[in-house]
Design a protein around this motif. Structure first.
Motif, PDB file in Angstrom:
ATOM      1  N   ALA A 113       0.860  -1.187   0.000  1.00 16.32           N
ATOM      2  CA  ALA A 113       0.000   0.000   0.000  1.00 16.32           C
ATOM      3  C   ALA A 113       0.895   1.235   0.000  1.00 16.32           C
ATOM      4  N   TYR A 117      -0.921   3.368  -4.481  1.00 14.92           N
ATOM      5  CA  TYR A 117      -2.103   2.651  -4.009  1.00 14.92           C
ATOM      6  C   TYR A 117      -3.097   3.606  -3.357  1.00 14.92           C
ATOM      7  N   TYR A 203      -2.839  -6.291   2.333  1.00 14.26           N
ATOM      8  CA  TYR A 203      -1.756  -5.451   1.826  1.00 14.26           C
ATOM      9  C   TYR A 203      -0.665  -5.355   2.877  1.00 14.26           C
TER      10      TYR A 203
END
Length: 314
Positions: A113, A117, A203
């Motif tokens: 992330a 993202y 993530y």
């Protein structure tokens, strides 16, 4: 399986009775899961089933959905009212986070992330859908158009703050990413313990996102104490500051589903989840940590929405 057990991801999920070589019969869950989910379940199973069901897949290489066998926890999700639940969830979640802290390089299958993202999350995954429906539906535009400038502003600030947390790297770990609240579907009560299921949104991210929907500030301190007990060094002031940054997370990732629930309105009947998510994005907080929050609170939000004060909140 019931629709509630199967979830909304669209993945093929089945409950099947299996027979072992010794003749013992047992119910198991079979799910067609992406590689990252098969790998995270293997990782957590190998780590001693850290409050997650045991899982096994024959294919740990193919980067497309394959079948995975998962321990069946049954259909009971919520703990009895007599159980002090938040401390147990805090302890279990802190253990998972601490065990996998700063191990991103060991988990090449785990998506990160990073800054890109978060930019995609607040645009393509959330606020862009809001603007698209404004263009497509005049009724929605008339009723909710005034929210868009504030939504964009809060979302952009959130993305910058989360990118900074990623770059800081101190809180990066394996995150579930979809822990909604105490009445959500992803924490099961099983043998007196919380069990986390459905890791389809995992993530390598700041652990704060797993707290944002589930814990209020008081209960988040329980998690903080467990994190320290697991050997993580972090001042409470730093923890508190970063948790506040992450509180808008659930409002943004569930904005699109809430728009779909609104459909063609009216908001009095189909807008409960939408007002919920708007409140979180605009204020970073929500009075009740439940998906199915009280009708009294909905009446209050509806009144704020109708008189035009909700979209001005900060």
């Amino acid at each position: 399986m019931t629709d509630a057990e199967r979830g909304w991801s669209g993945a093929e999920v089945r409950r099947i009775e299996v027979t072992y070589e010794n003749g013992q019969k047992e119910s198991m869950i079979f799910k067609e899961a992406a590689l990252k989910e098969r790998m995270v379940m293997k990782t957590l199973t190998d780590q001693g089933r850290l409050n997650t069901p045991a899982a096994f897949s024959l294919d740990l290489e193919t980067d497309e959905p394959r079948w995975m066998a998962i321990e069946d926890l049954g259909s009971v999700k919520s703990p009895p009212s007599s159980v002090d639940w938040s401390p147990r969830v805090a302890e279990a979640l802190a253990r998972i986070h601490a065990r996998n802290m700063h191990r991103g390089q060991e988990m090449l299958w785990l998506p990160h992330a990073d800054g890109q993202y978060w930019k995609n999350l607040v645009t393509k995954i959330s606020v862009d859908h809001f603007e698209t429906l404004m263009d497509q539906n005049p009724q929605f535009c008339r009723e909710f158009g005034a929210y868009l400038p504030s939504l964009r502003e809060k979302a952009d600030t959130f993305a910058r703050d989360m990118e900074a947390l990623y770059d800081e790297r101190e809180s990066l770990t394996l995150t579930h990413g979809d822990l909604q609240s105490v009445d959500g579907p992803h924490i099961h009560y099983y043998n007196g313990k919380p069990y986390f299921i459905d890791f389809g949104w995992i993530y390598y991210a700041p652990f704060y996102i797993d707290l944002a929907s589930y814990f209020n500030l008081e209960h988040a301190k329980l998690y903080y104490n467990e994190l320290i007990a697991n050997g993580i060094s972090l001042s409470y002031d730093d923890f508190y500051e970063r948790l506040r940054v992450a509180f808008r997370y659930s409002g943004l990732i569930y904005l699109y589903p809430s728009i779909r629930q609104w459909s063609i309105g009216p908001t009095e009947l189909t807008g409960k989840r939408l007002l919920h998510m708007l409140k979180i994005v605009l204020t970073g907080e929500f009075p009740e940590r439940r998906i199915n929050y009280s009708s009294e609170l909905f009446s209050k939000l509806l009144k704020e929405h109708k008189n035009g004060t909700l979209h001005k909140l900060n």
